[in-house]
Design an enzyme around this catalytic site. Sequence first.
Site, short mmCIF file in Angstrom:
data_model
loop_
_atom_site.label_atom_id
_atom_site.label_comp_id
_atom_site.label_asym_id
_atom_site.label_seq_id
_atom_site.Cartn_x
_atom_site.Cartn_y
_atom_site.Cartn_z
NE ARG A 126 44.84 25.77 -12.80
CZ ARG A 126 45.96 26.29 -13.27
NH1 ARG A 126 45.93 26.98 -14.40
NH2 ARG A 126 47.09 26.14 -12.65
CB THR A 171 43.12 18.41 -18.70
OG1 THR A 171 42.26 18.75 -17.59
CG2 THR A 171 43.12 16.91 -18.87
CG ASP A 223 47.54 26.57 -5.14
OD1 ASP A 223 46.57 27.08 -4.54
OD2 ASP A 223 47.41 25.59 -5.88
CG ASP A 260 47.65 24.83 -1.77
OD1 ASP A 260 46.60 24.33 -1.31
OD2 ASP A 260 48.35 24.28 -2.64
#
Length: 210
Positions: free
Chosen positions: A105, A109, A201, A204
């Site tokens: 991603r 945006t 995340d 991560d």
Amino acid sequence: MSRKVVVMDHPLIQHKLSILRDVETSTKEFRDLVNEIAMLMVYDATRDLTLKDKKVTTPCGVADCKVIAGRKLAFVPILRAGLGMVEGALRLVPAARVGHIGLYRDEKTLTPVEYYCKLPKDIEERDVFVVDPMLATGGSAIDAIAQIKLRNPRSIKFLCIIAAPEGLEALKKAHPDVDIFCAGMDEKLNENGYIVPGLGDAGDRIFGTK
Ligand code: PRP
Ligand code: URA
């Protein structure tokens, strides 16, 4: 065709999901849990595989048995975080093929950027399970599934661990023919496109980056 959305409420999945969300959970434990949850999700998401009869000779006689009727499966993780679900999925279906779709991603945006796509050659004969722990805006899943559809697989199911309502609605609208399975349905996205409360995340936490 409008397909189903399944929230997997099995106690084992829900228990593991609680540990997964915890900010104190270590990278190793997180990685193990993602695979365990993926395995349990695949168990449930394959319950509609068709069976055929088979006679099996036991030491004491002949048993009327059932075996899977030759359906071929493929798992397609969305890189990176989807990779964390593959080992668990393959533990249940070791003969499945694995394709890969690389998307990230754009942080500003929030739209997906594709950087890799390699799918099994005979994907037209396969039922495909797209796996990614997180369905946030839905952009990544929508693009990945669109890529796979260009190759005409037999069917597509999408498995994620946590879904946001925004992503779920977008995915259902873009691909109404795809069954969606998740372990948790969360409240919303925050201003950075992260699922709240979510788990942070996923990539991560699986790979220990950041
Ligand atoms: C995460 C996640 C999904 C995507 C979901 O990947 O694994 O692929 O975000 O967000 P969306 O529904 O808004 O598209 P990310 O882009 O962080 O890449 P990574 O797996 O390489 O960390
Ligand atoms: N991707 C993640 O890894 N986590 C989120 O909450 C949203 C997108």
